[in-house]
Motif scaffolding. Structure first.
Motif, PDB file in Angstrom:
ATOM      1  N   ILE A 271       0.856  -1.193   0.000  1.00  0.00           N
ATOM      2  CA  ILE A 271       0.000   0.000   0.000  1.00  0.00           C
ATOM      3  C   ILE A 271       0.889   1.239   0.000  1.00  0.00           C
ATOM      4  CG2 ILE A 271      -1.738   1.318   1.269  1.00  0.00           C
ATOM      5  CD1 ILE A 271      -2.821  -1.246   2.408  1.00  0.00           C
ATOM      6  N   SER A 272       0.762   2.075  -1.032  1.00  0.00           N
ATOM      7  CA  SER A 272       1.535   3.319  -1.093  1.00  0.00           C
ATOM      8  C   SER A 272       0.608   4.504  -1.018  1.00  0.00           C
ATOM      9  CB  SER A 272       2.291   3.421  -2.421  1.00  0.00           C
ATOM     10  OG  SER A 272       3.538   2.823  -2.311  1.00  0.00           O
ATOM     11  N   GLN A 273       1.010   5.483  -0.234  1.00  0.00           N
ATOM     12  CA  GLN A 273       0.162   6.657  -0.045  1.00  0.00           C
ATOM     13  C   GLN A 273       0.759   7.870  -0.750  1.00  0.00           C
ATOM     14  OE1 GLN A 273      -0.297   7.714   4.099  1.00  0.00           O
ATOM     15  NE2 GLN A 273      -2.159   8.890   3.701  1.00  0.00           N
TER      16      GLN A 273
ATOM     17  N   ARG B 163       5.961   0.029  -6.509  1.00  0.00           N
ATOM     18  CA  ARG B 163       5.126  -0.947  -7.199  1.00  0.00           C
ATOM     19  C   ARG B 163       3.994  -1.454  -6.281  1.00  0.00           C
ATOM     20  NH1 ARG B 163       6.737  -5.556 -11.424  1.00  0.00           N
ATOM     21  NH2 ARG B 163       7.716  -3.789 -12.398  1.00  0.00           N
ATOM     22  N   PRO B 164       3.111  -0.521  -5.886  1.00  0.00           N
ATOM     23  CA  PRO B 164       2.080  -0.881  -4.919  1.00  0.00           C
ATOM     24  C   PRO B 164       0.962  -1.715  -5.537  1.00  0.00           C
ATOM     25  CG  PRO B 164       1.754   1.356  -5.664  1.00  0.00           C
ATOM     26  CD  PRO B 164       3.024   0.876  -6.305  1.00  0.00           C
ATOM     27  N   LYS B 165       0.299  -2.493  -4.678  1.00  0.00           N
ATOM     28  CA  LYS B 165      -0.918  -3.188  -5.112  1.00  0.00           C
ATOM     29  C   LYS B 165      -2.095  -2.235  -4.995  1.00  0.00           C
ATOM     30  CE  LYS B 165       0.623  -7.710  -3.498  1.00  0.00           C
ATOM     31  NZ  LYS B 165       1.379  -7.681  -2.216  1.00  0.00           N
ATOM     32  N   LEU B 166      -1.965  -1.314  -4.054  1.00  0.00           N
ATOM     33  CA  LEU B 166      -3.030  -0.336  -3.811  1.00  0.00           C
ATOM     34  C   LEU B 166      -2.407   1.028  -3.603  1.00  0.00           C
ATOM     35  CD1 LEU B 166      -5.982   0.484  -3.028  1.00  0.00           C
ATOM     36  CD2 LEU B 166      -5.414  -0.197  -0.701  1.00  0.00           C
ATOM     37  N   LEU B 167      -2.965   2.018  -4.285  1.00  0.00           N
ATOM     38  CA  LEU B 167      -2.481   3.394  -4.177  1.00  0.00           C
ATOM     39  C   LEU B 167      -3.524   4.207  -3.396  1.00  0.00           C
ATOM     40  CD1 LEU B 167       0.022   4.801  -5.426  1.00  0.00           C
ATOM     41  CD2 LEU B 167      -1.378   5.322  -7.433  1.00  0.00           C
ATOM     42  N   LEU B 168      -3.074   4.896  -2.352  1.00  0.00           N
ATOM     43  CA  LEU B 168      -3.962   5.790  -1.613  1.00  0.00           C
ATOM     44  C   LEU B 168      -3.672   7.207  -2.068  1.00  0.00           C
ATOM     45  CD1 LEU B 168      -3.431   4.440   2.047  1.00  0.00           C
ATOM     46  CD2 LEU B 168      -5.156   3.700   0.383  1.00  0.00           C
ATOM     47  N   LEU B 169      -4.632   7.846  -2.680  1.00  0.00           N
ATOM     48  CA  LEU B 169      -4.418   9.190  -3.223  1.00  0.00           C
ATOM     49  C   LEU B 169      -5.266  10.193  -2.457  1.00  0.00           C
ATOM     50  CD1 LEU B 169      -4.747   8.050  -6.897  1.00  0.00           C
ATOM     51  CD2 LEU B 169      -2.738   9.254  -6.065  1.00  0.00           C
ATOM     52  N   ASP B 170      -4.588  11.115  -1.764  1.00  0.00           N
ATOM     53  CA  ASP B 170      -5.311  12.090  -0.951  1.00  0.00           C
ATOM     54  C   ASP B 170      -5.379  13.420  -1.705  1.00  0.00           C
ATOM     55  OD1 ASP B 170      -6.558  13.440   1.059  1.00  0.00           O
ATOM     56  OD2 ASP B 170      -5.043  13.042   2.587  1.00  0.00           O
TER      57      ASP B 170
ATOM     58  N   GLY C  30      -4.778  -2.120 -14.384  1.00  0.00           N
ATOM     59  CA  GLY C  30      -5.128  -3.005 -13.268  1.00  0.00           C
ATOM     60  C   GLY C  30      -4.827  -2.472 -11.875  1.00  0.00           C
ATOM     61  N   ALA C  31      -4.357  -1.199 -11.773  1.00  0.00           N
ATOM     62  CA  ALA C  31      -4.040  -0.657 -10.448  1.00  0.00           C
ATOM     63  C   ALA C  31      -5.313  -0.407  -9.648  1.00  0.00           C
ATOM     64  CB  ALA C  31      -3.266   0.649 -10.601  1.00  0.00           C
ATOM     65  N   ALA C  32      -5.257  -0.684  -8.366  1.00  0.00           N
ATOM     66  CA  ALA C  32      -6.366  -0.371  -7.462  1.00  0.00           C
ATOM     67  C   ALA C  32      -6.050   0.934  -6.745  1.00  0.00           C
ATOM     68  CB  ALA C  32      -6.549  -1.487  -6.450  1.00  0.00           C
ATOM     69  N   MET C  33      -7.066   1.764  -6.579  1.00  0.00           N
ATOM     70  CA  MET C  33      -6.831   3.068  -5.923  1.00  0.00           C
ATOM     71  C   MET C  33      -7.981   3.441  -5.011  1.00  0.00           C
ATOM     72  SD  MET C  33      -5.713   5.388  -9.171  1.00  0.00           S
ATOM     73  CE  MET C  33      -5.189   4.429 -10.576  1.00  0.00           C
TER      74      MET C  33
END
Ligand code: ATP
Length: 254
Positions: free
Chosen positions: A78-80, A152-159, A184-187
């Motif tokens: 998980i990358s923020q 190379r995150p599976k999930l991106l947290l975008l604020d 295919g990226a999840a966000m």
């Protein structure tokens, strides 16, 4: 892929999240809409481990992560991208990108991703040696996203990625997010710009003072009277059939 159940978070006596539950499936973009102070940043920080939830569960890829430290959460995929483009201003663009890959050891993969993010953001390629603090606001936002992708995150947290960007840059940014989505990226996307967020997202939640007050497919929320009035600055649809009843009770997760 990600599931929050009944998350409560406090700052001293202030309860910023009052029992938030949400879900995000593999490859989905889920938007969280809300006004200033609704709790969007707190929600992101709770997932990434920067804020500790007092109650509730967070599951990611089958594991309970609500007690994990931020670094372990990053390693789990998980990358923020924090609000306000928190890049390292003294470091060059290239160094900032390298920092994004600090949890990785696969040199070849890192090099490939370095090329990949520069394809996404060609402006950064021209500025690799420039101190990041001298980039324009929009370029810094692009760098913050590029840096997050380097993990190379599976999930991106975008604020609030669109905050403070000129309309043309907002469009460019959302085009890039759309491309990532197609790959295919999840966000999880916190946004005040409901217009763009609902065009991009598969599913959306409305957060009001720490509580989810509305949830549904993005298309459905675009047609919801309350969302149109409060978040899209539009009149309610004349032909609408009781959109105000389109509330959390109808919540149909995909
Ligand atoms: P914005 O769109 O303005 O950034 P937000 O939806 O991201 O708002 P949060 O930043 O999560 O909202 O804030 C939610 C609530 O928690 C607000 O009432 C805010 O004042 C409070 N809050 C946030 N951070 C802290 C803190 N460090 N200490 C005390 N209260 C805080």
């Amino acid at each position: 892929m990600l599931e929050l159940r009944d998350i409560h978070a406090f700052y001293g006596p202030i309860e910023a999240l009052k029992g938030v539950s949400l879900k995000l499936s593999e490859g989905q973009i889920v938007a969280v809409l809300g006004a200033n102070g609704a709790g969007k940043t707190t929600l992101m920080n709770t997932i990434s481990g920067l804020v500790r939830a007092k109650r509730g569960q967070i599951r990611f890829a089958g594991q309970a992560i609500e007690r994990w430290r931020p670094e372990r959460v990053v390693r789990a995929g998980i990358s923020q991208v924090p609000a306000g483009r928190q890049i390292f201003p003294e470091l060059t663009v290239a160094e900032n990108l390298r920092m994004g890959a600090y949890v990785r050891r696969d040199r070849e993969g890192i090099r490939a991703d370095h090329r990949r993010v520069l394809d996404y953001f060609p402006r950064l390629r021209e500025r690799l040696k420039q101190p990041a603090g001298t980039l324009s606001g929009g370029e810094q936002q692009m760098l913050a996203i590029a840096r997050a992708l380097m993990a190379r995150p599976k999930l991106l947290l975008l604020d609030e990625p669109s905050l403070g960007l000129a309309p043309v840059l907002v469009r460019q940014l959302f085009e890039i997010l759309e491309r990532l989505h197609q790959e295919g990226a999840a966000m999880l996307l916190a946004e005040q710009n409901a217009h763009m967020a609902l065009q991009l997202a598969d599913y959306a939640y409305v957060l009001t003072l720490g509580t989810i007050t509305l949830a549904g497919s993005a298309r459905r929320l675009q047609a919801n009277d309350q969302v149109r009035r409060l978040y899209l600055g539009m009149e309610a649809q004349p032909a609408s059939r009781g959109g105000d009843h389109d509330n959390i009770d109808d919540n149909e997760h995909r």
